[in-house]
Design a protein around this motif. Sequence first.
Motif, short mmCIF file in Angstrom:
data_model
loop_
_atom_site.label_atom_id
_atom_site.label_comp_id
_atom_site.label_asym_id
_atom_site.label_seq_id
_atom_site.Cartn_x
_atom_site.Cartn_y
_atom_site.Cartn_z
N LYS A 123 -10.76 -17.45 76.09
CA LYS A 123 -10.46 -17.75 74.68
C LYS A 123 -9.81 -16.59 73.95
O LYS A 123 -8.87 -16.77 73.18
N HIS A 124 -10.28 -15.37 74.18
CA HIS A 124 -9.79 -14.21 73.42
C HIS A 124 -8.71 -13.43 74.17
O HIS A 124 -8.35 -12.33 73.75
N LYS A 125 -8.19 -14.00 75.25
CA LYS A 125 -7.06 -13.40 75.96
C LYS A 125 -5.79 -14.14 75.57
O LYS A 125 -5.81 -15.05 74.75
N ASN A 126 -4.67 -13.77 76.17
CA ASN A 126 -3.42 -14.47 75.85
C ASN A 126 -2.69 -14.86 77.13
O ASN A 126 -3.15 -14.56 78.24
N GLY A 127 -1.55 -15.49 76.96
CA GLY A 127 -0.82 -16.07 78.09
C GLY A 127 -0.22 -15.07 79.05
O GLY A 127 0.27 -15.46 80.11
N MET A 128 -0.26 -13.78 78.73
CA MET A 128 0.21 -12.77 79.69
C MET A 128 -0.89 -12.34 80.65
O MET A 128 -0.62 -11.64 81.62
N ASP A 129 -2.11 -12.78 80.38
CA ASP A 129 -3.23 -12.47 81.27
C ASP A 129 -3.14 -13.34 82.53
O ASP A 129 -2.95 -14.56 82.42
N GLY A 165 -0.09 -20.16 69.41
CA GLY A 165 0.88 -19.18 69.87
C GLY A 165 0.29 -18.06 70.69
O GLY A 165 0.89 -16.99 70.80
N HIS A 166 -0.90 -18.31 71.30
CA HIS A 166 -1.57 -17.26 72.07
C HIS A 166 -1.53 -17.51 73.58
O HIS A 166 -1.33 -16.57 74.36
#
Length: 286
Positions: free
Chosen positions: A200-206, A254-255
Motif C-alpha cells: 500500500k505505501h510503496k509505488n509502481g517502481m517497487d 497515481g502511485h
Amino acid sequence: MELVIISGLSGAGKSRVADVLEDMDFYCVDNMPVSLMSRFAELCEASGDKYERVALVTDVRTLDNFNDLFFTLDELSGQGIEYKIIFVEAGTAAIVKRYKETRRRHPLAGEGVGIVEAVEQERELLSPVRDKADFVLDTSEMTLGQLQRKLTKFIRKDSDEQGIIVNIVSFGYKYGVPIDADIVFDVRFLPNPFYVEALKHKNGMDPGVREYIFSRGPTEAFFEKLKDLVTFLLPCYIEEGKRNLVICMGCTGGHHRSVATACALGEFLTERGYNVEYRHRDIEKE
C-alpha cells in the motif's frame, strides 16, 4: 555542431521554416548578417553542448553581394564547420498573394518597381544561392504539416535518431488529467496494490508492486495490445512531423498502476531506440 543556413525568396516562408526547425531543437537567428555568420558559428561551437543545432536565416536584405556570402561559406568550411543550405521558394503568384494579404512591402519593390517585377528580380539575384543549396523547398501549395514532414525527413536523412521524444507521464485521476496529454490510457481496471497492506505505501517502481500488477488479471494481455498499438502509432506521428508526444497512464491516485505501466512502456520503447522521458506527476502526493 549541426548548422543550417536558411535563404530564399522574400515571402516564401523562411521564418516559418525557422519556426519548424526551432521545434526540432535548433537555436534559430533571423536576418543574420552574412559578415557575422562565421564568427557566430565559431562562438556556438566554443560553447560546447549548449548550441548543438543552429539555424541562421539570411535574405537579400543582408547581402551586399554574393561574393560575401560565398566567402563566408568558404570560411565556415575552413573552420571545419559543416553546414547545409535550405533554399525556400514559391511561385510568383503565391508570393504576390501573401504580400497582398499581409499588406507588407517587398524589399525590392519601390519607385517604378512593382511587386511582380520585384519577385522575379529577387529570384534571378538569388539563383547562385539556389544552385548551391542542399535542399530546395517550394512552399507554394504547402501546408504546415507538409512543411514539417519535408523538413523532418531532410534533417533526419543522415541520422539514426527516431526523430521524436516520447514523454511518458503517470498520474492520478483524482488530481485531474495532465493538460499536455496527447494520448491517455486509463489503467484503473488493473489489479490495485493499494488494497495489499505490504504494498500500500510503496509505488509502481517497487519490484513487488510491479510483479503484483503484471502477474494478475488482464495486465499481461493489456500490455501486449498496448505495445502493438504504440509500435504502430509512433512511426505515424514521426511521419506527420511530430517532435514530442505525451503518453499518459492514469490510475486512481497515481502511485501504483500508472507508475508501473508507465515504466514498463518506457523500457519497451527505449529498447527500440526511442528517446523516452518520464514524469511521475502525482507519485509524492497523499
